[in-house]
Design a protein around this motif. Structure first.
Motif, PDB file in Angstrom:
ATOM      1  N   ASN A 194      36.930  38.883  60.208  1.00 51.44           N
ATOM      2  CA  ASN A 194      36.994  40.355  60.231  1.00 51.44           C
ATOM      3  C   ASN A 194      36.607  40.894  61.613  1.00 51.44           C
ATOM      4  O   ASN A 194      35.495  41.342  61.826  1.00 51.44           O
ATOM      5  CB  ASN A 194      36.063  40.944  59.167  1.00 51.44           C
TER       6      ASN A 194
ATOM      7  N   ALA B  79      39.052  39.865  45.074  1.00 48.74           N
ATOM      8  CA  ALA B  79      37.627  39.551  45.250  1.00 48.74           C
ATOM      9  C   ALA B  79      37.121  38.490  44.269  1.00 48.74           C
ATOM     10  O   ALA B  79      37.574  38.396  43.136  1.00 48.74           O
ATOM     11  CB  ALA B  79      36.807  40.827  45.076  1.00 48.74           C
TER      12      ALA B  79
ATOM     13  N   TRP C 148      36.267  46.556  43.280  1.00 46.80           N
ATOM     14  CA  TRP C 148      36.269  45.088  43.171  1.00 46.80           C
ATOM     15  C   TRP C 148      35.094  44.568  42.365  1.00 46.80           C
ATOM     16  O   TRP C 148      35.131  43.465  41.831  1.00 46.80           O
ATOM     17  CB  TRP C 148      36.381  44.437  44.539  1.00 46.80           C
TER      18      TRP C 148
ATOM     19  N   TYR D 172      41.367  41.920  57.829  1.00 46.83           N
ATOM     20  CA  TYR D 172      40.831  40.548  57.770  1.00 46.83           C
ATOM     21  C   TYR D 172      41.489  39.665  58.825  1.00 46.83           C
ATOM     22  O   TYR D 172      40.869  38.750  59.350  1.00 46.83           O
ATOM     23  CB  TYR D 172      41.085  40.004  56.362  1.00 46.83           C
TER      24      TYR D 172
ATOM     25  N   PHE E 137      40.632  43.137  48.977  1.00 41.16           N
ATOM     26  CA  PHE E 137      40.650  41.692  48.712  1.00 41.16           C
ATOM     27  C   PHE E 137      40.879  41.386  47.228  1.00 41.16           C
ATOM     28  O   PHE E 137      40.541  42.195  46.371  1.00 41.16           O
ATOM     29  CB  PHE E 137      39.296  41.079  49.108  1.00 41.16           C
TER      30      PHE E 137
ATOM     31  N   LEU F  80      34.908  37.599  49.432  1.00 39.80           N
ATOM     32  CA  LEU F  80      35.948  38.521  49.926  1.00 39.80           C
ATOM     33  C   LEU F  80      36.736  37.792  51.009  1.00 39.80           C
ATOM     34  O   LEU F  80      36.696  38.148  52.183  1.00 39.80           O
ATOM     35  CB  LEU F  80      35.287  39.792  50.474  1.00 39.80           C
ATOM     36  N   SER F  81      37.430  36.727  50.611  1.00 38.11           N
ATOM     37  CA  SER F  81      38.111  35.894  51.599  1.00 38.11           C
ATOM     38  C   SER F  81      39.615  35.808  51.351  1.00 38.11           C
ATOM     39  O   SER F  81      40.304  35.063  52.044  1.00 38.11           O
ATOM     40  CB  SER F  81      37.482  34.494  51.607  1.00 38.11           C
TER      41      SER F  81
ATOM     42  N   PRO G 138      42.498  38.378  51.464  1.00 35.78           N
ATOM     43  CA  PRO G 138      42.937  39.766  51.676  1.00 35.78           C
ATOM     44  C   PRO G 138      44.217  40.075  50.907  1.00 35.78           C
ATOM     45  O   PRO G 138      45.033  39.174  50.695  1.00 35.78           O
ATOM     46  CB  PRO G 138      43.193  39.811  53.183  1.00 35.78           C
ATOM     47  N   THR G 139      44.367  41.316  50.496  1.00 38.11           N
ATOM     48  CA  THR G 139      45.585  41.688  49.760  1.00 38.11           C
ATOM     49  C   THR G 139      46.267  42.876  50.427  1.00 38.11           C
ATOM     50  O   THR G 139      45.614  43.827  50.847  1.00 38.11           O
ATOM     51  CB  THR G 139      45.274  42.013  48.281  1.00 38.11           C
TER      52      THR G 139
ATOM     53  N   THR H  70      33.633  35.092  56.932  1.00 36.90           N
ATOM     54  CA  THR H  70      33.809  36.546  57.028  1.00 36.90           C
ATOM     55  C   THR H  70      33.694  37.023  58.469  1.00 36.90           C
ATOM     56  O   THR H  70      34.473  37.861  58.921  1.00 36.90           O
ATOM     57  CB  THR H  70      32.709  37.231  56.185  1.00 36.90           C
TER      58      THR H  70
END
Ligand code: NAP
Length: 537
Positions: A47, A381, A491, A164, A379, A142-143, A145-146, A43
């Protein structure tokens, strides 16, 4: 290409993977970490967007396992920023010589269980492969991303980034027209940070979030010395609190106090650092509609008091969910940003985005010319990273299929049908719902204990029992259904409009909301009883 073998392979060199490999290396277990990125940090490696920082108190976020480390490290701010956090994780890895166990640029694309060998086979790009007796995942919650699915997203000629994937090189902000899409914890940090640096800032908000002040401050040498002297007490306090923070819920009873007393208390909490307003509040606020309405009205009043234009203030107040129902973002100068002439709120609920164009964003009300678009759009998630790894268990069963309508795990650590796959920060653990490092230290210690036990006893196979998994799901559902957040669109409940199957109305039981102490008690009992929920052979 030769297939390499290790007894244990850890996936991910973020906060969990770093501690997991430390524990395994100390025990002399043959283990490595595979990390998809080119360096460690997870993270905090990724980020790098402006304003990225902890919202846990820094000294409760750091690892607790080494007194020496605790005594050496000086947290400069109560809520430390991304560059400092990444420096910290590198410092830890270097201090304990952990890099030599890490393989970077090593994204696992698929993983298959071979029952005859009692091993996992891991496939990486370019034909690289590994086998392992045990795999421990530290892949983050939370790795993945969307991005939104707007037409024209690739047409934009200026710079555009998901937060991200913010670049390592500085991104020019001065003199630029910037659009931010998304007002979750990330968007709120970005907006507060860049409002005064950019020429024009257009905030594209679909739904407002409740957010309250972070109240950050510097930590002097003297205060750091006091914190160091208090570390044992700090970690003991965190272990006793449901959220893994030093803040503890106020048990005086919401209804035992007058409204004036409640407001006086909230005035105090509003000025306190971090999650005090959430974690030190009355529990009734999160369980009882009437109590929650009163709290929400209080926070709405604070928003009205900080935003000059009443029409803008009303647009920043959530109507579809109460305070604390979604993961609470904490802010710095967020509402004041909207008092600046160069900051404009675009209400997407009234004028939705039609498309991204070559030169900006077209809404139903008009076109916004932009030089930079920031996607702070969240994310996939908790289960996203697992879904993307193509994990196949017993009889070739695909984990993505098993979890299509939501995850199901035993104690958030394993899932039936996928032997020898152990999850630190897994779905339905407390890692997503509490102070992350406090949760994962417990998870790593527990998983390490189970691995030690299995290796000592010569067990080659560990599998969660189906019945135990059903019971854990019942517990996860029971605690979530007590909370008002059960109905929220965030999420925590698996909502993400940009991911198929995660749209509104499809509640997923993603995390355990029974609190850190209760979760820890389950884990401790399980180990003390000799792991009755698991088949070891
Ligand atoms: P998020 O909370 O999921 O927020 C995503 C935002 O993007 C929402 O406002 C969402 O609107 C909006 N959005 C998504 N798709 C959109 C679309 N197609 N069009 C317009 N808007 C769209 O994601 P996040 O802000 O990245 O935060 C995720 C989590 O990361 C946080 O809850 C927190 O746990 C963690 N985080 C932590 C820190 C910290 O520790 N300091 C900082 C940042 C993030 P809707 O609500 O309408 O869907």
């Amino acid at each position: 290409m030769e297939t390499r073998h290790h007894d244990v392979i850890v996936l991910g060199a973020g906060v969990s993977g770093i501690y997991q490999i430390k524990r395994l290396a100390d025990l002399g277990i043959d283990a490595i970490v595979l990390e998809a990125d080119e360096d460690l940090g997870g993270t905090w490696y990724r980020n790098r967007y402006p304003g990225a920082r902890f919202d846990s108190e820094s000294y409760t976020y750091g690892y607790s396992f080494s007194k020496e480390l605790l005594n050496e490290w000086h947290w400069k701010e109560r809520f430390s920023s991304q560059p400092e956090n990444l420096r910290y994780l590198n410092y830890v890895a270097d201090k304990f010589d952990l890099r030599r166990h890490m393989r970077f640029d090593s994204r696992v694309e698929s993983m298959t269980w071979h029952e005859d060998e009692r091993r996992w086979h891991l496939e990486l790009p370019h034909g690289e492969s590994y086998t392992a007796r045990f795999v421990v995942t530290g892949v983050g919650v939370l790795s993945v991303p969307t991005l939104p699915r707007y037409p024209g997203i690739d047409d934009f000629a200026g710079d555009s980034f998901h937060t991200y994937w913010w670049p390592k090189d500085p991104v020019p902000l001065r003199g630029r027209r910037v659009g931010v899409i998304g007002t979750g914890a990330t968007g709120i940090q970005v907006i507060g940070d860049i409002a005064e640096k950019v020429d024009v800032l257009s905030v594209f908000q679909r739904r407002p979030n409740w957010t309250t002040p972070l109240n950050n401050s510097l930590i002097s040498e003297q205060e750091m010395a006091e914190i160091r002297a208090r570390y044992d007490e700090i970690f003991a306090n965190c272990a006793l609190s449901p959220g893994g923070f030093e803040h503890v819920p106020d048990r005086r009873g919401f209804w035992n106090l007058s409204k004036e007393q409640r407001i006086a208390f909230w005035d105090e909490l509003y000025d306190k650092p971090g999650f005090a307003i959430l974690a030190a509040n009355f529990p009734e606020v999160f369980l009882d509609e009437t109590a929650n309405r009163e709290m929400s009205e209080y926070v709405a009043g604070r928003i009205r008091g900080r935003v000059d234009d009443p029409r803008v203030a009303e647009k920043l107040i959530p109507r579809d969910h109460g305070f604390g129902m979604q993961r609470l973002p904490l802010e710095t100068r967020y509402f004041e940003a909207y008092n600046r002439d160069n900051v404009h709120l675009v209400d997407l609920s009234a004028t939705p985005i039609e498309r991204i164009t070559r030169s900006g964003i077209q809404t139903t009300a008009g076109h916004h010319d932009l030089d930079l678009i920031v996607y702070a759009t969240g994310f996939d998630a908790i289960t996203g990273a697992f879904d993307r790894m193509k994990i196949r268990g017993v009889d070739g069963r695909f984990l993505g299929d098993k979890w299509r309508d939501g995850p199901s795990t035993c104690l958030g650590i394993m899932t039936h049908g996928f032997p020898n796959l152990l999850m630190v920060a897994g779905p339905q653990s407390v890692s997503g719902s509490t102070n992350f490092p406090r949760a994962i230290e417990g998870g790593v210690d527990w998983v390490t204990g189970l691995l030690e036990h299995a290796l000592e006893c010569g067990h080659r196979r560990i599998e969660a029992q189906a019945e135990a998994e059903r019971e854990w799901l019942e517990e996860v559902v029971r605690v979530q259904e007590r909370l008002l957040l059960r109905r929220s669109k965030g999420w925590f409940t698996g909502y993400n409009a940009n991911v198929d199957g995660h749209q509104q109305g499809q509640i997923r039981y993603q995390a355990y909301f029974g609190g850190a102490p209760r979760y820890k008690a389950f884990l401790e009992q399980e180990a003390a009883d000799g792991y009755p929920r698991f088949d070891l052979s």
